[in-house]
Scaffold this motif. Structure first.
Motif, PDB file in Angstrom:
ATOM      1  N   ILE A 121       6.744  11.258 -19.909  1.00 38.07           N
ATOM      2  CA  ILE A 121       6.990  10.179 -19.228  1.00 38.07           C
ATOM      3  C   ILE A 121       6.681  10.327 -17.955  1.00 38.07           C
ATOM      4  N   PHE A 122       6.425   9.318 -17.211  1.00 31.74           N
ATOM      5  CA  PHE A 122       5.917   8.916 -15.790  1.00 31.74           C
ATOM      6  C   PHE A 122       7.294   8.483 -15.070  1.00 31.74           C
ATOM      7  N   PRO A 123       7.175   9.012 -13.908  1.00 29.07           N
ATOM      8  CA  PRO A 123       8.518   8.292 -12.949  1.00 29.07           C
ATOM      9  C   PRO A 123       8.644   6.928 -12.734  1.00 29.07           C
ATOM     10  N   SER A 124       7.254   6.380 -12.835  1.00 27.16           N
ATOM     11  CA  SER A 124       7.150   4.831 -12.687  1.00 27.16           C
ATOM     12  C   SER A 124       8.008   4.218 -13.745  1.00 27.16           C
ATOM     13  N   ALA A 125       8.017   4.685 -15.063  1.00 28.24           N
ATOM     14  CA  ALA A 125       8.632   4.129 -16.171  1.00 28.24           C
ATOM     15  C   ALA A 125      10.202   4.179 -15.832  1.00 28.24           C
ATOM     16  N   ILE A 126      10.680   5.343 -15.261  1.00 24.40           N
ATOM     17  CA  ILE A 126      12.164   5.228 -14.942  1.00 24.40           C
ATOM     18  C   ILE A 126      12.421   4.132 -13.924  1.00 24.40           C
ATOM     19  N   GLU A 127      11.633   4.207 -12.904  1.00 28.36           N
ATOM     20  CA  GLU A 127      11.656   3.120 -11.918  1.00 28.36           C
ATOM     21  C   GLU A 127      11.891   1.627 -12.490  1.00 28.36           C
ATOM     22  N   ASP A 128      10.901   1.396 -13.395  1.00 27.63           N
ATOM     23  CA  ASP A 128      10.757   0.096 -14.014  1.00 27.63           C
ATOM     24  C   ASP A 128      12.424  -0.447 -14.531  1.00 27.63           C
ATOM     25  N   VAL A 129      13.038   0.702 -15.266  1.00 30.90           N
ATOM     26  CA  VAL A 129      14.343   0.241 -15.752  1.00 30.90           C
ATOM     27  C   VAL A 129      15.299   0.480 -14.546  1.00 30.90           C
ATOM     28  N   VAL A 130      15.433   1.473 -13.826  1.00 29.94           N
ATOM     29  CA  VAL A 130      16.393   1.294 -12.839  1.00 29.94           C
ATOM     30  C   VAL A 130      16.445   0.100 -11.744  1.00 29.94           C
ATOM     31  N   ARG A 131      15.001  -0.305 -11.649  1.00 33.48           N
ATOM     32  CA  ARG A 131      15.032  -1.621 -10.654  1.00 33.48           C
ATOM     33  C   ARG A 131      15.297  -2.701 -11.177  1.00 33.48           C
TER      34      ARG A 131
ATOM     35  N   ARG B 118      10.552  10.183  -4.067  1.00 36.86           N
ATOM     36  CA  ARG B 118      11.859   9.960  -4.800  1.00 36.86           C
ATOM     37  C   ARG B 118      12.032  10.905  -6.011  1.00 36.86           C
ATOM     38  N   VAL B 119      11.095  11.794  -6.295  1.00 38.57           N
ATOM     39  CA  VAL B 119      11.154  12.683  -7.353  1.00 38.57           C
ATOM     40  C   VAL B 119      11.243  14.084  -6.832  1.00 38.57           C
ATOM     41  N   VAL B 120      12.544  14.635  -7.077  1.00 40.38           N
ATOM     42  CA  VAL B 120      12.782  15.997  -6.404  1.00 40.38           C
ATOM     43  C   VAL B 120      12.702  16.965  -7.422  1.00 40.38           C
TER      44      VAL B 120
ATOM     45  N   ILE C 131      -2.078   1.569 -11.604  1.00 37.72           N
ATOM     46  CA  ILE C 131      -2.187   3.162 -11.697  1.00 37.72           C
ATOM     47  C   ILE C 131      -0.807   3.555 -12.615  1.00 37.72           C
ATOM     48  N   LEU C 132      -1.067   4.278 -13.716  1.00 36.46           N
ATOM     49  CA  LEU C 132       0.234   4.403 -14.357  1.00 36.46           C
ATOM     50  C   LEU C 132       0.911   5.723 -14.062  1.00 36.46           C
ATOM     51  N   GLY C 133       0.368   6.652 -13.622  1.00 37.25           N
ATOM     52  CA  GLY C 133       1.113   7.739 -12.872  1.00 37.25           C
ATOM     53  C   GLY C 133       0.092   8.848 -12.470  1.00 37.25           C
ATOM     54  N   ARG C 134       0.390   9.847 -11.861  1.00 37.49           N
ATOM     55  CA  ARG C 134      -0.358  11.082 -11.462  1.00 37.49           C
ATOM     56  C   ARG C 134      -0.573  12.125 -12.399  1.00 37.49           C
ATOM     57  N   VAL C 135      -1.716  12.512 -12.619  1.00 36.18           N
ATOM     58  CA  VAL C 135      -1.871  13.461 -13.773  1.00 36.18           C
ATOM     59  C   VAL C 135      -0.753  14.790 -13.596  1.00 36.18           C
ATOM     60  N   ASP C 136      -0.633  15.001 -12.087  1.00 30.28           N
ATOM     61  CA  ASP C 136       0.558  16.121 -11.885  1.00 30.28           C
ATOM     62  C   ASP C 136       1.731  15.658 -12.025  1.00 30.28           C
ATOM     63  N   ASP C 137       2.083  14.377 -12.038  1.00 26.69           N
ATOM     64  CA  ASP C 137       3.446  13.912 -12.109  1.00 26.69           C
ATOM     65  C   ASP C 137       4.141  13.535 -13.656  1.00 26.69           C
TER      66      ASP C 137
ATOM     67  N   ALA D 266       0.969  -1.128  -0.021  1.00 26.05           N
ATOM     68  CA  ALA D 266      -0.285   0.024   0.006  1.00 26.05           C
ATOM     69  C   ALA D 266       0.875   1.241   0.060  1.00 26.05           C
ATOM     70  N   GLY D 267       0.362   2.335  -0.236  1.00 25.72           N
ATOM     71  CA  GLY D 267       0.856   3.649  -0.070  1.00 25.72           C
ATOM     72  C   GLY D 267       1.693   4.225  -1.234  1.00 25.72           C
ATOM     73  N   GLU D 268       2.065   3.259  -2.358  1.00 25.95           N
ATOM     74  CA  GLU D 268       2.662   3.482  -3.223  1.00 25.95           C
ATOM     75  C   GLU D 268       2.601   2.462  -4.588  1.00 25.95           C
ATOM     76  N   PRO D 269       2.795   2.936  -5.754  1.00 28.12           N
ATOM     77  CA  PRO D 269       2.454   2.123  -6.874  1.00 28.12           C
ATOM     78  C   PRO D 269       3.242   1.210  -7.088  1.00 28.12           C
ATOM     79  N   GLY D 270       4.687   1.019  -6.613  1.00 25.93           N
ATOM     80  CA  GLY D 270       5.406   0.163  -6.850  1.00 25.93           C
ATOM     81  C   GLY D 270       5.286  -1.534  -7.245  1.00 25.93           C
ATOM     82  N   ALA D 271       4.489  -1.938  -6.457  1.00 24.60           N
ATOM     83  CA  ALA D 271       3.990  -3.381  -6.495  1.00 24.60           C
ATOM     84  C   ALA D 271       3.390  -3.713  -7.961  1.00 24.60           C
ATOM     85  N   SER D 272       3.106  -2.766  -8.758  1.00 31.79           N
ATOM     86  CA  SER D 272       2.579  -3.122  -9.915  1.00 31.79           C
ATOM     87  C   SER D 272       3.527  -2.805 -11.022  1.00 31.79           C
ATOM     88  N   ILE D 273       4.783  -2.047 -10.554  1.00 27.89           N
ATOM     89  CA  ILE D 273       5.885  -1.811 -11.694  1.00 27.89           C
ATOM     90  C   ILE D 273       6.562  -3.138 -11.752  1.00 27.89           C
TER      91      ILE D 273
END
Ligand SMILES: [Zn+2]
Length: 439
Positions: A353-363, A434-436, A338-344, A225-232
């Motif tokens: 691009i969404f930060p989740s796409a970057i996460e999927d590569v980095v992880r 993780r996005v600054v 959830i693919l990402g936030r409208v604002d993100d 819970a709390g973050e979308p990571g488990a679907s990446i």
């Protein structure tokens, strides 16, 4: 018509396989029942719905009438609570009826929202978690360890309550450091780990430092819970490898409820359509998008009568499919979660691009212990720098080059990748940041 599962009992899993025609009838009936209560005494929605021409629930004749109702935004809720502190006016009942307070983290909007629940709506939350657990195959005999400090964030409290609905044993992990938590998991034979995706990886990292093999532990299932990571996919694979377990996602929001879960097929996030009405709208025109296309998830909850949300803009971008899943459930799904936030959404040199796409590569790089995305503007152009923290200092230079090459291939963009010293990036227990944005 289907009877409501009564309060205090197990939730009703039959709802998950209802044919879609009956599901839609059930939604409309629940919606009318909710509107009867809300229109009678909820000042927030009286102010919104009466000018839209709705003063009596019986006037809501069909779905067309529903789609003419105004949308609700988070900004309105924040303004309402600021105008009438501390709880605002989205309350259907007198304050004495409410038994639970939670609040949002306030990370994206800045101001936390406070949210109250009645006994009935808190039981509704627990039933939602019944669906989440059932999806992950959790039931009697399971021992669920909550690696979480029990603060005002609703997610884990609701998960805690929901365990009763499937007859599992709850093990509290609040007020413990990571090392103590690992010992508790071992001593009590926990079979399910509930935490943010980030913390599942952090706990495995601490275990490795202690010489503990988490893949050989009693944990067979992780729920997040709390973050979308488990679907990446890359993050999920990493958690599954670290814990020798199957990893399940869940999604939801403090103000709306637990809206979805993954099943054994892991073919996207199922939406709990017996308890919510979901729409997918184009975020700019606010018109429905064709089925399967990307849009913003707009949600109406049907069981939180004391503090309801009607046509709430979640800010989450999704794709929806109503196709039946191989698991047999008729609840529609969000492929990819959830693919990402409208604002993100980042627009870098014209590429979205969404930060989740970057996460999927980095992880995918097991030598990367932690990462962070820095955004800056250079001569009015958005620039992305991905900071990576290697698991060992001697990997740094070559690893940064390999990650940069993978990002270029997979996303089609050149991004700066910089290795930073081991242990220098923050670790998170609840929601990670993780996005600054630098300027
Ligand atoms: Zn399924």
């Amino acid at each position: 018509m289907i009877a409501e599962p009564s309060a205090g009992t197990y939730f009703d899993p039959r709802m998950e396989t209802l044919d879609r025609e009956r599901l839609v009838e059930h939604q409309l009936e629940r919606l009318r029942a909710m509107l009867r209560e809300v229109l009678a005494s909820n000042r927030f929605y009286q102010r919104k719905l009466q000018p839209a021409g709705l003063t009596d629930a019986r006037e809501l004749s069909d779905w067309e009438a529903f789609r003419r109702l105004p949308l609700t935004t988070k900004a309105e809720l924040v303004a309402d609570q600021a105008a009438e502190p501390p709880f605002g006016t989205n309350l259907t009942y007198p304050l004495e009826r409410y038994v639970k307070l939670h609040q949002t983290s306030g990370t994206s909007g800045g101001v936390p929202l406070r949210w109250l629940d009645t006994e009935e709506s808190w039981d509704w939350w627990a039933r939602l978690w019944g669906h989440v657990y059932r999806g992950a195959g959790v039931g009697p005999g399971d021992r669920i360890f909550f690696a979480f400090s029990f603060g005002p964030f609703i997610g884990f409290w609701a998960a805690w309550e929901g365990a009763r609905k499937v007859g599992a044993l709850t093990l509290p992990g609040g007020g413990q450091q990571s090392v103590q938590r690992l010992a508790t998991i071992r001593e009590l034979g926990a079979t399910v780990l509930l935490c943010t995706p980030t913390y599942a990886l952090r706990l495995a990292e601490v275990a490795a430092e202690q010489g503990i093999d988490t893949a050989a532990s009693t944990i067979r299932t992780t729920i997040h819970a709390g973050e979308p990571g488990a679907s990446i996919p890359a993050t999920r694979a990493r958690i599954e490898a670290a814990w020798g377990a199957r990893c399940f996602d869940h999604c939801g929001m403090t103000e709306i409820g637990a809206t979805g879960f993954t099943c054994q097929e892991q073919s996207g996030v199922h939406l709990i359509e017996s308890e919510f009405i979901f729409e997918v709208l184009d975020p700019s025109t606010l018109e429905p998008v064709p089925t399967g296309e990307q849009g913003e998830l707009v949600i109406t909850n049907l069981g939180r009568l004391g503090s309801p949300l009607i046509r709430y803009r979640s800010g989450d971008l999704v794709r929806f499919t109503p196709e039946r899943c191989d698991c047999g459930r008729t609840f529609g799904r969000l492929p990819g979660g959830i693919l990402g936030r409208v604002d993100d959404m980042l627009i870098v040199r014209g590429v979205n691009i969404f930060p989740s796409a970057i996460e999927d590569v980095v992880r995918q790089f097991t030598e990367v212990a932690e990462y962070r995305i820095e955004l800056s503007r250079v001569r009015e152009m958005a620039e992305v720098t991905v900071q990576i923290e290697p698991t060992s200092a001697d990997l740094a230079g070559a690893l940064a080059e390999r990650v940069a090459a993978a990002l270029r291939t997979r996303i089609g963009l050149r991004m700066n990748v910089a290795a930073v010293p081991c242990g220098s990036l923050p670790r998170f227990e609840a929601k990670a940041k993780r996005v600054v944005r630098l300027n």
